[in-house]
Write a protein that holds these residues in place. Sequence first.
Motif, PDB file in Angstrom:
ATOM      1  N   LEU A 326      22.531  35.794  58.584  1.00 47.50           N
ATOM      2  CA  LEU A 326      23.294  34.697  57.980  1.00 47.50           C
ATOM      3  C   LEU A 326      24.394  34.221  58.917  1.00 47.50           C
ATOM      4  O   LEU A 326      24.639  33.008  59.060  1.00 47.50           O
ATOM      5  N   GLU A 327      25.032  35.163  59.552  1.00 45.31           N
ATOM      6  CA  GLU A 327      26.107  34.797  60.469  1.00 45.31           C
ATOM      7  C   GLU A 327      25.553  34.031  61.672  1.00 45.31           C
ATOM      8  O   GLU A 327      26.134  33.027  62.120  1.00 45.31           O
ATOM      9  N   SER A 328      24.420  34.482  62.187  1.00 43.07           N
ATOM     10  CA  SER A 328      23.839  33.806  63.350  1.00 43.07           C
ATOM     11  C   SER A 328      23.380  32.389  62.999  1.00 43.07           C
ATOM     12  O   SER A 328      23.369  31.498  63.859  1.00 43.07           O
ATOM     13  N   GLU A 329      23.020  32.148  61.737  1.00 43.54           N
ATOM     14  CA  GLU A 329      22.606  30.817  61.298  1.00 43.54           C
ATOM     15  C   GLU A 329      23.778  29.971  60.818  1.00 43.54           C
ATOM     16  O   GLU A 329      23.596  28.830  60.385  1.00 43.54           O
ATOM     17  N   GLY A 330      24.975  30.568  60.851  1.00 46.77           N
ATOM     18  CA  GLY A 330      26.153  29.826  60.401  1.00 46.77           C
ATOM     19  C   GLY A 330      26.240  29.691  58.900  1.00 46.77           C
ATOM     20  O   GLY A 330      26.941  28.799  58.385  1.00 46.77           O
ATOM     21  N   ARG A 331      25.564  30.557  58.177  1.00 46.41           N
ATOM     22  CA  ARG A 331      25.548  30.496  56.703  1.00 46.41           C
ATOM     23  C   ARG A 331      26.545  31.455  56.052  1.00 46.41           C
ATOM     24  O   ARG A 331      26.769  31.386  54.854  1.00 46.41           O
ATOM     25  N   LEU A 332      27.119  32.381  56.828  1.00 47.33           N
ATOM     26  CA  LEU A 332      28.096  33.320  56.270  1.00 47.33           C
ATOM     27  C   LEU A 332      29.474  32.668  56.341  1.00 47.33           C
ATOM     28  O   LEU A 332      30.107  32.583  57.403  1.00 47.33           O
ATOM     29  N   VAL A 333      29.937  32.181  55.205  1.00 51.49           N
ATOM     30  CA  VAL A 333      31.164  31.384  55.158  1.00 51.49           C
ATOM     31  C   VAL A 333      32.415  32.244  55.187  1.00 51.49           C
ATOM     32  O   VAL A 333      33.385  31.957  55.892  1.00 51.49           O
ATOM     33  N   GLU A 334      32.398  33.371  54.445  1.00 48.51           N
ATOM     34  CA  GLU A 334      33.622  34.177  54.326  1.00 48.51           C
ATOM     35  C   GLU A 334      33.261  35.602  53.941  1.00 48.51           C
ATOM     36  O   GLU A 334      32.298  35.832  53.205  1.00 48.51           O
ATOM     37  N   THR A 335      34.039  36.541  54.456  1.00 44.89           N
ATOM     38  CA  THR A 335      33.936  37.945  54.056  1.00 44.89           C
ATOM     39  C   THR A 335      35.342  38.428  53.709  1.00 44.89           C
ATOM     40  O   THR A 335      36.253  38.311  54.531  1.00 44.89           O
ATOM     41  N   LYS A 336      35.508  38.934  52.474  1.00 42.87           N
ATOM     42  CA  LYS A 336      36.837  39.426  52.107  1.00 42.87           C
ATOM     43  C   LYS A 336      36.712  40.693  51.257  1.00 42.87           C
ATOM     44  O   LYS A 336      35.733  40.871  50.531  1.00 42.87           O
ATOM     45  N   PRO A 337      37.712  41.587  51.387  1.00 44.32           N
ATOM     46  CA  PRO A 337      37.682  42.829  50.592  1.00 44.32           C
ATOM     47  C   PRO A 337      37.660  42.518  49.106  1.00 44.32           C
ATOM     48  O   PRO A 337      38.234  41.529  48.642  1.00 44.32           O
ATOM     49  N   HIS A 338      36.991  43.405  48.357  1.00 49.70           N
ATOM     50  CA  HIS A 338      36.830  43.152  46.930  1.00 49.70           C
ATOM     51  C   HIS A 338      36.638  44.483  46.205  1.00 49.70           C
ATOM     52  O   HIS A 338      35.865  45.336  46.644  1.00 49.70           O
ATOM     53  N   LYS A 339      37.370  44.688  45.100  1.00 49.25           N
ATOM     54  CA  LYS A 339      37.178  45.857  44.252  1.00 49.25           C
ATOM     55  C   LYS A 339      36.014  45.599  43.309  1.00 49.25           C
ATOM     56  O   LYS A 339      35.951  44.542  42.673  1.00 49.25           O
ATOM     57  N   LEU A 340      35.110  46.540  43.219  1.00 47.07           N
ATOM     58  CA  LEU A 340      33.971  46.337  42.334  1.00 47.07           C
ATOM     59  C   LEU A 340      33.565  47.642  41.663  1.00 47.07           C
ATOM     60  O   LEU A 340      33.864  48.735  42.148  1.00 47.07           O
ATOM     61  N   GLN A 341      32.922  47.500  40.519  1.00 48.01           N
ATOM     62  CA  GLN A 341      32.405  48.645  39.779  1.00 48.01           C
ATOM     63  C   GLN A 341      31.023  49.001  40.315  1.00 48.01           C
ATOM     64  O   GLN A 341      30.101  48.182  40.254  1.00 48.01           O
ATOM     65  N   VAL A 342      30.912  50.200  40.856  1.00 46.94           N
ATOM     66  CA  VAL A 342      29.644  50.631  41.450  1.00 46.94           C
ATOM     67  C   VAL A 342      28.972  51.648  40.527  1.00 46.94           C
ATOM     68  O   VAL A 342      29.570  52.688  40.214  1.00 46.94           O
ATOM     69  N   PRO A 343      27.746  51.381  40.073  1.00 44.15           N
ATOM     70  CA  PRO A 343      27.034  52.345  39.208  1.00 44.15           C
ATOM     71  C   PRO A 343      26.366  53.431  40.056  1.00 44.15           C
ATOM     72  O   PRO A 343      25.580  53.125  40.962  1.00 44.15           O
TER      73      PRO A 343
END
Length: 965
Positions: A326-343
């Motif tokens: 995605l990054e090589s195709e220019g499709r990865l717009v943003e990456t940011k830390p995020h708290k999430l519930q992991v099962p």
Amino acid sequence: MTDTLAPSYDPKQFETRLYEEWERSGVFKPRGEGEPYTILLPPPNVTGTLHMGHAFQHTLQDALIRYHRMRGFDALWQMGSDHAGIATEMVVARNLSRDGLTRDDLGRDGFIEKVWEWKQHSGDTIERQMRRLGTSGDWTRSVFTMDPMAADAVVEAFVRLHEQDLVYRGQRLVNWDPVLKTAISDLEVVNEEEDGFLWSISYPLSDGSGDLIVATTRPETMLGDTAVMVHPQDERYVHLIGKTVTLPLTGRQIPVIADDYVDREFGTGVVKVTPAHDFNDYQVGQRHGLPLINIFTHAAAVNGNAPEKYRGLDRFDARKAVLADLESEGRLVETKPHKLQVPRGDRTGQVIEPYLTDQWFVKMDGLAKRGLELVEKGEVKLVPANWINTYRHWMENIQDWCISRQLWWGHRIPAWYDDDGRIYVGRNEAEVRAKHGLGHDVALSQDSDVLETWFSSQLWPFSTMGWPNQQLMEERGFDRYVPSSVLVTGFDIIFFWVARMIMATDHFTGRVPFKDVYIHGLVRDAHGQKMSKSKGNVLDPLDLIDGISLDDLVAKRTGGLMQPKMAEKIEKATRKEFPEGIPAFGADALRFTIAALATHGRDIKFDLGRAEGYKNFCNKLWNATRFVLMNTEGFEIPSPSGRRWREATDEGSENSNASTSPHPHPNPSPEGRGAPSPKTDAERWILAQLAKTTREVEQHFAAYRFDLLTQALYEFAWNDFCDWFVELAKPALNGDITTDEGRAAADSTRHTLLYVLERLLSLLHPLIPFVTEELWQQVAPKLGISETTIMLRPYPQAGDFATQDYAAAEADVEWLKAMVTALRKIRSELNVAPSKTVPLLLADCSPVDRARVARFDSQLRFLTRLDRIDVLADAGAAPAAATTLVGELKLLVPLAGLVDLDAERTRLDKELKRVDGEIGKCHGKLASETFVANAPAAVVEQERKRLADWNLQREALATQRAKLQ
């Protein structure tokens, strides 16, 4: 049983011995007569060991069973254990791996054989540990969920549900453990907050008119996207609904759909829809008729439905590859830390995958409607009652239940397939062939899956009673013991087990499974944290009972931890918290602690300090019994005819009212066993307190308020009996026995000491069975009681005690207690030696007080070491004295001869100076405008309270100093 009472309380000397005697005597078995009272033990996993949750739950059940057994009920505590499909398979597979084998090496039959071998040698560990806690269940009736009787019930239930079109096989989304390679229940999934990332990805509109930005925490699943979704009223995107986007990395075109599920305020307001890999997306997909594209294998590797370059990659490796592309195709717009519930799976710790697979399901709508009706109509009562709201919410929003598991250990699904994939369900293969006219030329293969353990557990109320076999049902008492009286369980399995038992029992038997459901909280550590091995805060009930050294405790808590830093942290915390290890508290102290903590709240914070306190309580009871036994040595209770008790009972007097059978007639009257005819006010007072406590105990047992129950018993045992009555008995025991009156008072007091102690031990027995049995064995013979165990004694009931004429005695003794307490406090403050007698002056003495002083003259002198009691005509003429009040009566103890008056003046002057200094500090702070304006209101208020307290102290000191002029 022991013949003499040891000089000190040591539970290790008798707890194991007593339990072996109880079990050997058969006293735990129901007697088959009287009103039935039944409890079903929530079957613990056969792989398990006793943990604090078990100890908590089993203690409360045992208390209820012992209580009702003593009340004459036909008490049955149905024992048993669960085969624990996943856990057991993991244990046996781990054992095989040590020999370099896997279950596949053995094949299904060989593996099952190994499981049964393990069960025979190691599967009853938890039952042995339950005995150590004092569990008084009928072990001879114990049921294992894989026993033939229980197994027959499982097959019958499945077949009937299938015949009623309530069981079906279909493809749906389930919780999938990629390590175990099986579906698991929601209860086996632990959702924990973890650090992750939120990736924003650009999805191009297929017509080239722009892009939609989609945010996701699982970018690898985009390979299975079948739509993007917006809110139908989101003005930003309304014009795009119905268009398509081109899914990056795949080239597939997928629609833009609208659904109210979308939160317009979250992210960009555009979400990806992956129906085969997200439970919410699955529901969306069902509403919109979206295709389901599963992109993972059973092991959570990318399968052939994804582009070729990703196939075979583990899901997390696939994530890295997808992000890189995605990054090589220019499709990865943003990456940011995020708290999430992991099962994560509670067994493996692996991230659980929502997975599309063929499974067996039970249709729940109709069953749930009936299950809710039974509770709302009160046929099943939830305690506390507020849990009905939780129950109702779940039942009204219930989903079909996935009951199949991809395991070998468990109840194999009674379904067979022919070569064309047609499904046949029956009780066995022969029945299937006969029912469907299939000759032996038609090859059939049985479904390889097993039923999840909750399926067999839902049948527990009646599978343990022989259902559906009529002969077994008669032998095991189905009609007598179903429904059971109460189920004791934690709130965390209301849905998984309680609700399912209600539905299943009603559906298959037309009965409710139990009348009451007592729902308790979950045991946590003293800080309110969940007990877990990773936190290093687990407490083992057996360690609390028998004690454990610090080194052994550290080894237990850190054993098996893979991360050295975690083990080091846990060891450090353990050594700080338990520098000397954990002392042995004994089973009784642990049980009393558990009962005292059993409030109606959601969480139970377990504090070892409470266990230490209740061990002291058991010790107090022990010492009080030694006092009673020493003071009744050689004493025999006169019978109503005037003869000594043993003479009367030896001749078969009906007063003995004792049976030598294991199960005497329900509730023989304790009055017929030598109830006292009190001669002193102290006896009347303690009998009245006994009656009050007994009434409270009845109420608290009925309401399942174990916390209030322990409080009432503790206060009566410690304060009323062990402290006050033992003290108030001493004047009579040490009085003048040369007179008829003195001799009668002494004998009556001894009788009452024995009688109240025996009834107190009986009251306490359901909670602390070991120490009460050991002490009762010494007390009972002195009362002419012939039962062999306290468990066969009638439980005290308020109606047993005729105390209606004791109100005056109660008031008088409460006055006497207040007098003794006040005078002992003065002696303590003046540091008067215990052997020294003092005079007592009384002022403002009412006629009632005068009468009481005369009545209790000898008791007051004995208990507070008085040489005389004088009533002052003029309170103003009193000498320098320490004073206090009992009601309006003023008590004065002259200081002359007790203290050095000059030294006392000096001490008081010094203390007045110190208090004046503190008052000055308070005035200084409160006079400061800066302090009053800027300090928190609570701090200012606290300072004002401190000033008021110091002023009160100064006033008292000044009054005392004035008398020494």
